[in-house]
Design an enzyme around this catalytic site. Structure first.
Site, short mmCIF file in Angstrom:
data_model
loop_
_atom_site.label_atom_id
_atom_site.label_comp_id
_atom_site.label_asym_id
_atom_site.label_seq_id
_atom_site.Cartn_x
_atom_site.Cartn_y
_atom_site.Cartn_z
N THR A 42 -2.49 0.65 -4.51
CA THR A 42 -2.95 1.84 -3.82
C THR A 42 -4.34 2.27 -4.26
O THR A 42 -4.73 2.04 -5.42
CB THR A 42 -1.97 3.00 -4.03
OG1 THR A 42 -2.48 4.20 -3.43
CG2 THR A 42 -1.72 3.27 -5.51
N ASP A 70 -1.66 -0.17 6.28
CA ASP A 70 -1.84 0.61 7.51
C ASP A 70 -3.28 0.74 7.96
O ASP A 70 -3.53 1.09 9.11
CB ASP A 70 -1.30 2.03 7.31
CG ASP A 70 -2.22 2.85 6.42
OD1 ASP A 70 -2.73 3.89 6.89
OD2 ASP A 70 -2.44 2.47 5.26
N ASP A 72 -0.24 5.16 0.94
CA ASP A 72 -0.50 6.14 2.00
C ASP A 72 -0.54 5.47 3.37
O ASP A 72 -1.30 4.54 3.60
CB ASP A 72 -1.82 6.86 1.73
CG ASP A 72 -1.75 7.73 0.49
OD1 ASP A 72 -0.87 8.59 0.43
OD2 ASP A 72 -2.56 7.53 -0.43
N ASP A 112 0.86 -1.17 0.00
CA ASP A 112 0.00 0.00 0.00
C ASP A 112 0.91 1.23 0.00
O ASP A 112 2.11 1.14 0.30
CB ASP A 112 -0.88 -0.03 1.24
CG ASP A 112 -1.70 1.23 1.43
OD1 ASP A 112 -2.39 1.62 0.48
OD2 ASP A 112 -1.62 1.82 2.52
#
Length: 227
Positions: A115, A172, A22, A20
């Site tokens: 992403t 995250d 961000d 990923d």
């Protein structure tokens, strides 16, 4: 007086890595929060509540969660405006701690970026963070469904020619971790948001990771544990 104990490192082995962006390798929280706070206020929503669901999803999917009765075409139109604003705003976009070293360590290994950003936004943020853009990438334009749907990670594995079970996801957010798990992959949770969502293992940033290869060419990720 009891002796101190040290938790053993966690070691995971894979054939490919799916990253990923961000919150995982790029810290873009400042701009994400600026843009989404403004959007929430303009729609009469509590910004703090909005920020609980924005991470990991494409913008139109976030809007659908927050304004469930609104037509999807309105969400898609506003998402285009949001993407343009986010792409133009790179103030405060920096690498997650350890990201430059981690990206250098996997440069010659099978990996892909997966992403929820579109290609221009991904390019802007990776450039602002001075991180190398992976040759294989799955962006918003590549999928029909946003995370937590597993489509993006499954496409990333397919693009690398790998079985999902042989891939490790780095994520995250709740939506991203759920997507990786739904794809049948192990997930290394990165940062403060990840710990609550039951990833395979968790680390506060990328400084604790050590990447090596085994004699058969597999990738070995060691997550160093603190004392």
């Amino acid at each position: 007086m009891s002796a101190s104990t040290t938790t053993a490192p966690v070691v995971l082995t894979a054939k490919a890595l799916l990253l990923d962006m961000d919150g995982t390798i790029v810290n873009s929280d400042a701009v994400v929060e600026r843009c989404w706070r403004d959007w929430a206020v303009s729609h009469g929503l509590d910004p703090q509540e909005a920020l609980k669901v924005v991470h990991g999803r494409q913008g139109y999917a976030t809007m659908a969660v927050l304004l469930p009765d609104r037509p999807m075409e309105v969400n898609l139109a506003e998402n285009a405006v949001m993407l343009a604003r986010e792409t133009a705003d790179t103030d405060g976009v920096v690498p997650v701690a350890g990201a430059p070293e981690f990206m250098a360590s996997i440069a010659e290994l099978p990996h892909a970026l997966v992403t929820s950003a579109d290609a221009p936004l991904a390019t802007a943020r990776m450039t602002a963070a001075a991180l190398p853009m992976p040759a294989v990438r799955v962006t918003a334009e590549s999928v029909q469904a946003s995370k937590p749907d597993p489509e993006g990670f499954l496409k990333g594995a397919a693009a690398l020619g790998m079985d999902p079970a042989d891939c490790i996801v780095f994520e995250d957010s709740a939506a991203g971790i759920a997507a990786g798990q739904a794809a049948g992959m192990r997930v290394i949770g990165i940062g403060p948001r990840a710990a609550a969502h039951n990833p395979t293992t968790h680390t506060p940033d990328l400084t604790t990771l050590r990447v090596t290869t085994t004699p058969d060419g597999s990738i070995q990720i060691t997550v160093e544990a603190g004392a």
